[in-house]
Design a protein around this motif. Structure first.
Motif, PDB file in Angstrom:
ATOM      1  N   SER A  82       3.894  -3.786   0.392  1.00  0.00           N
ATOM      2  CA  SER A  82       2.490  -3.876  -0.068  1.00  0.00           C
ATOM      3  C   SER A  82       1.524  -3.205   0.903  1.00  0.00           C
ATOM      4  O   SER A  82       0.359  -2.991   0.559  1.00  0.00           O
ATOM      5  CB  SER A  82       2.079  -5.338  -0.282  1.00  0.00           C
ATOM      6  OG  SER A  82       2.054  -6.027   0.960  1.00  0.00           O
ATOM      7  N   HIS A  83       1.963  -2.864   2.110  1.00  0.00           N
ATOM      8  CA  HIS A  83       1.094  -2.148   3.048  1.00  0.00           C
ATOM      9  C   HIS A  83       0.945  -0.672   2.679  1.00  0.00           C
ATOM     10  O   HIS A  83       0.129   0.032   3.266  1.00  0.00           O
ATOM     11  CB  HIS A  83       1.652  -2.244   4.476  1.00  0.00           C
ATOM     12  CG  HIS A  83       1.568  -3.622   5.050  1.00  0.00           C
ATOM     13  ND1 HIS A  83       2.055  -3.954   6.294  1.00  0.00           N
ATOM     14  CD2 HIS A  83       1.061  -4.776   4.537  1.00  0.00           C
ATOM     15  CE1 HIS A  83       1.846  -5.235   6.530  1.00  0.00           C
ATOM     16  NE2 HIS A  83       1.249  -5.760   5.479  1.00  0.00           N
ATOM     17  N   VAL A  84       1.779  -0.232   1.757  1.00  0.00           N
ATOM     18  CA  VAL A  84       1.756   1.181   1.369  1.00  0.00           C
ATOM     19  C   VAL A  84       1.433   1.235  -0.129  1.00  0.00           C
ATOM     20  O   VAL A  84       2.316   1.141  -0.983  1.00  0.00           O
ATOM     21  CB  VAL A  84       3.125   1.850   1.679  1.00  0.00           C
ATOM     22  CG1 VAL A  84       3.116   3.330   1.313  1.00  0.00           C
ATOM     23  CG2 VAL A  84       3.488   1.669   3.152  1.00  0.00           C
ATOM     24  N   PRO A  85       0.135   1.363  -0.469  1.00  0.00           N
ATOM     25  CA  PRO A  85      -0.270   1.221  -1.878  1.00  0.00           C
ATOM     26  C   PRO A  85       0.331   2.274  -2.801  1.00  0.00           C
ATOM     27  O   PRO A  85       0.388   2.069  -4.013  1.00  0.00           O
ATOM     28  CB  PRO A  85      -1.803   1.352  -1.830  1.00  0.00           C
ATOM     29  CG  PRO A  85      -2.141   1.844  -0.470  1.00  0.00           C
ATOM     30  CD  PRO A  85      -0.999   1.538   0.441  1.00  0.00           C
ATOM     31  N   GLU A  86       0.819   3.371  -2.225  1.00  0.00           N
ATOM     32  CA  GLU A  86       1.417   4.429  -3.051  1.00  0.00           C
ATOM     33  C   GLU A  86       2.622   3.928  -3.865  1.00  0.00           C
ATOM     34  O   GLU A  86       2.956   4.520  -4.896  1.00  0.00           O
ATOM     35  CB  GLU A  86       1.833   5.615  -2.176  1.00  0.00           C
ATOM     36  CG  GLU A  86       0.662   6.464  -1.676  1.00  0.00           C
ATOM     37  CD  GLU A  86      -0.081   5.873  -0.480  1.00  0.00           C
ATOM     38  OE1 GLU A  86       0.341   4.809   0.050  1.00  0.00           O
ATOM     39  OE2 GLU A  86      -1.093   6.464  -0.068  1.00  0.00           O
ATOM     40  N   HIS A  87       3.285   2.849  -3.412  1.00  0.00           N
ATOM     41  CA  HIS A  87       4.427   2.333  -4.189  1.00  0.00           C
ATOM     42  C   HIS A  87       3.969   1.913  -5.585  1.00  0.00           C
ATOM     43  O   HIS A  87       4.567   2.285  -6.589  1.00  0.00           O
ATOM     44  CB  HIS A  87       5.097   1.156  -3.468  1.00  0.00           C
ATOM     45  CG  HIS A  87       5.836   1.589  -2.250  1.00  0.00           C
ATOM     46  ND1 HIS A  87       7.206   1.664  -2.197  1.00  0.00           N
ATOM     47  CD2 HIS A  87       5.398   2.012  -1.039  1.00  0.00           C
ATOM     48  CE1 HIS A  87       7.565   2.109  -1.003  1.00  0.00           C
ATOM     49  NE2 HIS A  87       6.493   2.327  -0.278  1.00  0.00           N
ATOM     50  N   ALA A  88       2.896   1.114  -5.624  1.00  0.00           N
ATOM     51  CA  ALA A  88       2.396   0.649  -6.924  1.00  0.00           C
ATOM     52  C   ALA A  88       1.825   1.826  -7.733  1.00  0.00           C
ATOM     53  O   ALA A  88       1.967   1.872  -8.952  1.00  0.00           O
ATOM     54  CB  ALA A  88       1.333  -0.423  -6.717  1.00  0.00           C
ATOM     55  N   GLN A  89       1.210   2.772  -7.031  1.00  0.00           N
ATOM     56  CA  GLN A  89       0.605   3.911  -7.743  1.00  0.00           C
ATOM     57  C   GLN A  89       1.662   4.822  -8.370  1.00  0.00           C
ATOM     58  O   GLN A  89       1.536   5.239  -9.517  1.00  0.00           O
ATOM     59  CB  GLN A  89      -0.278   4.704  -6.778  1.00  0.00           C
ATOM     60  CG  GLN A  89      -1.490   3.906  -6.328  1.00  0.00           C
ATOM     61  CD  GLN A  89      -2.275   4.655  -5.253  1.00  0.00           C
ATOM     62  OE1 GLN A  89      -1.829   4.812  -4.127  1.00  0.00           O
ATOM     63  NE2 GLN A  89      -3.451   5.105  -5.610  1.00  0.00           N
ATOM     64  N   LEU A  90       2.717   5.116  -7.620  1.00  0.00           N
ATOM     65  CA  LEU A  90       3.764   5.964  -8.196  1.00  0.00           C
ATOM     66  C   LEU A  90       4.527   5.208  -9.285  1.00  0.00           C
ATOM     67  O   LEU A  90       4.975   5.798 -10.270  1.00  0.00           O
ATOM     68  CB  LEU A  90       4.743   6.466  -7.126  1.00  0.00           C
ATOM     69  CG  LEU A  90       5.761   7.487  -7.658  1.00  0.00           C
ATOM     70  CD1 LEU A  90       5.076   8.778  -8.113  1.00  0.00           C
ATOM     71  CD2 LEU A  90       6.834   7.809  -6.622  1.00  0.00           C
ATOM     72  N   ALA A  91       4.632   3.893  -9.119  1.00  0.00           N
ATOM     73  CA  ALA A  91       5.350   3.094 -10.125  1.00  0.00           C
ATOM     74  C   ALA A  91       4.681   3.250 -11.494  1.00  0.00           C
ATOM     75  O   ALA A  91       5.358   3.288 -12.520  1.00  0.00           O
ATOM     76  CB  ALA A  91       5.398   1.625  -9.708  1.00  0.00           C
ATOM     77  N   TRP A  92       3.352   3.339 -11.512  1.00  0.00           N
ATOM     78  CA  TRP A  92       2.678   3.502 -12.806  1.00  0.00           C
ATOM     79  C   TRP A  92       3.130   4.797 -13.496  1.00  0.00           C
ATOM     80  O   TRP A  92       3.456   4.806 -14.682  1.00  0.00           O
ATOM     81  CB  TRP A  92       1.147   3.477 -12.654  1.00  0.00           C
ATOM     82  CG  TRP A  92       0.533   3.693 -13.997  1.00  0.00           C
ATOM     83  CD1 TRP A  92      -0.086   4.809 -14.442  1.00  0.00           C
ATOM     84  CD2 TRP A  92       0.589   2.793 -15.099  1.00  0.00           C
ATOM     85  NE1 TRP A  92      -0.431   4.664 -15.758  1.00  0.00           N
ATOM     86  CE2 TRP A  92      -0.028   3.434 -16.197  1.00  0.00           C
ATOM     87  CE3 TRP A  92       1.118   1.503 -15.277  1.00  0.00           C
ATOM     88  CZ2 TRP A  92      -0.141   2.833 -17.448  1.00  0.00           C
ATOM     89  CZ3 TRP A  92       1.010   0.903 -16.522  1.00  0.00           C
ATOM     90  CH2 TRP A  92       0.386   1.561 -17.597  1.00  0.00           C
ATOM     91  N   VAL A  93       3.161   5.868 -12.718  1.00  0.00           N
ATOM     92  CA  VAL A  93       3.585   7.151 -13.299  1.00  0.00           C
ATOM     93  C   VAL A  93       5.024   7.025 -13.810  1.00  0.00           C
ATOM     94  O   VAL A  93       5.357   7.490 -14.908  1.00  0.00           O
ATOM     95  CB  VAL A  93       3.452   8.289 -12.259  1.00  0.00           C
ATOM     96  CG1 VAL A  93       3.943   9.614 -12.854  1.00  0.00           C
ATOM     97  CG2 VAL A  93       2.008   8.412 -11.779  1.00  0.00           C
TER      98      VAL A  93
END
Ligand code: TYM
Length: 332
Positions: A82-93
């Motif tokens: 959760s410290h790296v918000p890109e995980h959730a952002q790429l997950a959407w794509v």
């Protein structure tokens, strides 16, 4: 250097022998030869209900155990998902290029949701593997060191990564699973037909690394063995004994045939007594090291902050490239 990435859920509290022998031990070895990224997957953890205070404590406890097991922040990047918000952002794509049917075929989801019932199953649990796809693709991982139960999640990562590359142009590295045959599946001590697992095993079937050594000894001594009395490795006819031999061999480095030789003419009891000592000797310093990291939360949090910064530098680049490929207008 080729790159590796892997993750572990924080929610079990103590790691068990399956986590260690199936995955974490390989993580420790691979940090010497690979550019290694390892994370505690707290975003995955909330796919089932979590008490906030417990989640916070178990996330730090997981990091402490990884360091105690031998991860070295000088040699690898250790961070909290959760410290790296890109995980959730790429997950959407990734959600938007994964098929509903494809996701519906994930066996871990099918098992867990069948147990919980549809109304208690979250949409997050359904898209759990898609978040895992993002975890892996963000870092251009070549290898993903995991136990056998994660193989299907690596396969869907390959499929979706290839689909994205085919549709939008080469963007992601397609990863391979790194699964060591010998320790790919450590079994429950009471029911060798199933894997050792926090959710499926009875307390007696699971060796927690943070258990009191006395409890560990007791569990191993009361492990279910098989009919007959010979100590030979045979997963079909002697699944219980074979599991004990696997654990013994991997903790001591003694090849299984040598162990079989050493126990000719001796009974299951002798094997279990000796193995109990091996495991107890291993867990005692592990427990002590874990406690040292927990006693110094400022240092632990600093290690995780530094890991997150290193991880973000890589993840942000990948996300920017992905957004560009997809056709999003740049933000500035
Ligand atoms: P998790 O937290 O369930 O398990 C962590 C690791 O331990 C392995 N493992 C076992 N190996 C052998 N025998 C067993 N009995 C056993 N039990 C568990 C698991 O295979 C795993 O490697 N979805 C993942 C976490 C994850 C992840 C990722 C992994 C999230 N993102 C990206 C790799 C890459 C999980 O729930 O692991």
């Amino acid at each position: 250097r080729p790159r590796v990435l892997s993750g572990i859920q924080p929610t079990a509290g103590s790691f068990h022998l399956g986590n260690y022998l199936g995955a974490v031990r390989q993580w420790v070895a691979l940090q010497e030869t690979h550019d290694a990224f390892y994370m505690v997957v707290d975003l995955h953890a909330i796919t089932i209900p979590q008490d906030p205070a417990e989640l916070r404590a178990s996330t730090r406890l997981a990091a402490a155990q990884l360091l105690a097991a031998g991860l070295d922040p000088e040699r690898c990047t250790l961070f909290v998902q959760s410290h790296v918000p890109e995980h959730a952002q790429l997950a959407w794509v990734m959600n938007c290029i994964t098929g509903f049917g494809e996701a519906s075929r994930m066996t871990q989801f099918k098992d867990k949701s069948a147990k919980q019932g549809a109304d208690r199953t979250t949409v997050g649990l359904f898209t759990y593997p898609i978040l895992q796809i993002a975890d892996i693709l963000l870092y251009h991982a070549d290898l993903v060191p995991v136990g056998e139960d994660q193989r299907q999640h690596i396969e869907i990562t390959r499929d979706v990564g290839e689909r994205f590359n085919g549709r939008y142009g080469a963007t992601f590295t397609i990863p391979k699973p790194y699964i060591l045959k010998e320790t790919a599946k450590i079994h429950d001590l009471q029911d060798p037909a199933i894997k050792m697992s926090k959710s499926a095993s009875s307390p007696k079937g699971i060796v927690n690394l943070l258990d009191e050594p006395k409890a560990t000894v007791k569990k191993i001594k009361s492990a279910v063995t098989d009919t007959g009395s010979e100590i030979v490795f045979d997963e079909d006819k002697k699944p219980g004994v074979s599991n004990l031999l696997t654990i013994f061999s991997s903790l001591t480095g003694t090849p299984v045939p040598e162990l079989e030789q050493a126990y000719v003419g001796k009974g299951y009891g002798a094997l279990k007594t000796d193995l109990a000592e091996v495991v107890a000797d291993w867990v005692a310093p592990f427990r002590a090291r874990t406690q040292e990291y927990l006693d110094d939360p400022a240092t632990l949090d600093a290690i995780l902050a530094e890991g997150a910064a290193k991880a973000r530098a890589v993840a942000a680049d990948t996300l920017a490239a992905t957004y560009d490929r997809v056709g999003f207008v740049p933000a500035k």
